[in-house]
Design a protein around this motif. Sequence first.
Motif, PDB file in Angstrom:
ATOM      1  N   TYR A   6       0.831  -1.199   0.000  1.00 47.18           N
ATOM      2  CA  TYR A   6       0.000   0.000   0.000  1.00 47.18           C
ATOM      3  C   TYR A   6       0.869   1.254   0.000  1.00 47.18           C
ATOM      4  O   TYR A   6       0.608   2.203  -0.746  1.00 47.18           O
ATOM      5  CB  TYR A   6      -0.923  -0.005   1.214  1.00 47.18           C
ATOM      6  N   ILE A   7       1.900   1.274   0.848  1.00 48.53           N
ATOM      7  CA  ILE A   7       2.798   2.439   0.919  1.00 48.53           C
ATOM      8  C   ILE A   7       3.469   2.663  -0.436  1.00 48.53           C
ATOM      9  O   ILE A   7       3.535   3.793  -0.942  1.00 48.53           O
ATOM     10  CB  ILE A   7       3.848   2.239   2.028  1.00 48.53           C
ATOM     11  N   MET A   8       3.967   1.580  -1.047  1.00 49.19           N
ATOM     12  CA  MET A   8       4.656   1.706  -2.324  1.00 49.19           C
ATOM     13  C   MET A   8       3.715   2.232  -3.410  1.00 49.19           C
ATOM     14  O   MET A   8       4.069   3.148  -4.168  1.00 49.19           O
ATOM     15  CB  MET A   8       5.241   0.356  -2.752  1.00 49.19           C
ATOM     16  N   LEU A   9       2.498   1.683  -3.491  1.00 43.13           N
ATOM     17  CA  LEU A   9       1.556   2.123  -4.520  1.00 43.13           C
ATOM     18  C   LEU A   9       1.101   3.563  -4.277  1.00 43.13           C
ATOM     19  O   LEU A   9       0.912   4.321  -5.232  1.00 43.13           O
ATOM     20  CB  LEU A   9       0.345   1.183  -4.550  1.00 43.13           C
ATOM     21  N   HIS A  10       0.946   3.928  -3.017  1.00 43.18           N
ATOM     22  CA  HIS A  10       0.562   5.300  -2.694  1.00 43.18           C
ATOM     23  C   HIS A  10       1.674   6.268  -3.116  1.00 43.18           C
ATOM     24  O   HIS A  10       1.406   7.357  -3.648  1.00 43.18           O
ATOM     25  CB  HIS A  10       0.292   5.410  -1.196  1.00 43.18           C
ATOM     26  N   ARG A  11       2.928   5.875  -2.899  1.00 45.16           N
ATOM     27  CA  ARG A  11       4.059   6.705  -3.320  1.00 45.16           C
ATOM     28  C   ARG A  11       4.098   6.856  -4.840  1.00 45.16           C
ATOM     29  O   ARG A  11       4.361   7.938  -5.365  1.00 45.16           O
ATOM     30  CB  ARG A  11       5.362   6.098  -2.802  1.00 45.16           C
ATOM     31  N   ILE A  12       3.806   5.764  -5.533  1.00 42.19           N
ATOM     32  CA  ILE A  12       3.818   5.828  -6.998  1.00 42.19           C
ATOM     33  C   ILE A  12       2.683   6.722  -7.501  1.00 42.19           C
ATOM     34  O   ILE A  12       2.861   7.501  -8.452  1.00 42.19           O
ATOM     35  CB  ILE A  12       3.726   4.404  -7.581  1.00 42.19           C
ATOM     36  N   ASP A  13       1.509   6.658  -6.860  1.00 44.91           N
ATOM     37  CA  ASP A  13       0.406   7.540  -7.245  1.00 44.91           C
ATOM     38  C   ASP A  13       0.779   9.004  -7.040  1.00 44.91           C
ATOM     39  O   ASP A  13       0.460   9.867  -7.877  1.00 44.91           O
ATOM     40  CB  ASP A  13      -0.843   7.197  -6.440  1.00 44.91           C
ATOM     41  N   GLU A  14       1.439   9.293  -5.913  1.00 46.75           N
ATOM     42  CA  GLU A  14       1.885  10.664  -5.664  1.00 46.75           C
ATOM     43  C   GLU A  14       2.916  11.081  -6.706  1.00 46.75           C
ATOM     44  O   GLU A  14       2.906  12.221  -7.187  1.00 46.75           O
ATOM     45  CB  GLU A  14       2.482  10.773  -4.256  1.00 46.75           C
ATOM     46  N   ALA A  15       3.812  10.163  -7.064  1.00 45.10           N
ATOM     47  CA  ALA A  15       4.832  10.466  -8.069  1.00 45.10           C
ATOM     48  C   ALA A  15       4.191  10.754  -9.428  1.00 45.10           C
ATOM     49  O   ALA A  15       4.625  11.660 -10.150  1.00 45.10           O
ATOM     50  CB  ALA A  15       5.809   9.293  -8.176  1.00 45.10           C
ATOM     51  N   LYS A  16       3.148  10.001  -9.788  1.00 46.59           N
ATOM     52  CA  LYS A  16       2.447  10.253 -11.049  1.00 46.59           C
ATOM     53  C   LYS A  16       1.910  11.682 -11.086  1.00 46.59           C
ATOM     54  O   LYS A  16       2.036  12.374 -12.115  1.00 46.59           O
ATOM     55  CB  LYS A  16       1.287   9.264 -11.220  1.00 46.59           C
ATOM     56  N   ALA A  17       1.314  12.113  -9.979  1.00 40.58           N
ATOM     57  CA  ALA A  17       0.763  13.461  -9.932  1.00 40.58           C
ATOM     58  C   ALA A  17       1.857  14.507 -10.091  1.00 40.58           C
ATOM     59  O   ALA A  17       1.685  15.502 -10.815  1.00 40.58           O
ATOM     60  CB  ALA A  17       0.023  13.662  -8.612  1.00 40.58           C
TER      61      ALA A  17
END
Length: 288
Positions: free
Chosen positions: A233-244
């Motif tokens: 969850y932490i990793m995917l949340h970080r990737i979502d933030e990075a996409k933005a």
Amino acid sequence: MKVLNEPGVLARSERFFSTPSATARGLFFYVTRVGHYYYDERYNFLDSCDVAHQDSHKNFFLAYVRSGTMYFETSQVFTAERGQVALIDCHKPHRFFTSGSAESLWIHFDGANADSFFSQIITFRGGRQTFSPVPDGRIEQEMAQIISGLRSANMSEVDCSQRIYRILCSLLFPNPQHGRMPENDAIAKAMQFIGVHLFEQLSVRRVAEAVNLSPSHFSRLFRSTTGFSPHEYIMLHRIDEAKALLQSTSLSVKEIAFRVGYRSEVNFITAFTEKTGNSPTQFRKNTL
């Protein structure tokens, strides 16, 4: 239709068959046979019998026990009692039997990603194949509606598929998000904590301590509630933030990596590429 000449199955029992369309086989969940059975002590279904080799049986089996006790043998031996659900892969060796009177609703189902659902449910439940669903009657109601729909021949394949999907989701995520249970509140607080501290070093232990749970209990509860391990969850949340950030800023890839909590640009690029199929640079070019 009434069930005749099946040892251990009482005369008031019902069983119905369903042949799925090509569309249902390709896109939906579907049932092949369903039933509402009353048993006595003679019931003993073996996978060596002729019925077990029919296509309508060689799929996945879900039984909701309304009364009594049912016994199951697969790669393990287990029971399902009143209010419990058993989930079986009938492609593999199996046996169902009773030692006294019992009643169950059952469906044979397949289709879509049924095998993946089965594997995930068993994995999330620690290898167990019998479950005590939340006491709101959802699973029993959905199964009863499917059986009733086949009895009256007025249930569409789409409706049936949606009901099976809801049952599987209830087994996969047994803790309702909308509930007021303290443990659900803890997971909501954990997700909020992760969002606030995303750019920092986040271990499972640190997040668990923030919500006053042990790391092992927190990990199990987080997975059963969200479908993700805390780390994932932490990793995917970080990737979502990075996409933005890639889409809305001119920050360098290295700056974004550190902004979302990575301490290594290489590790960030590797994780981003693995999860999205594009490097951060490619993603930025494709979304401009």
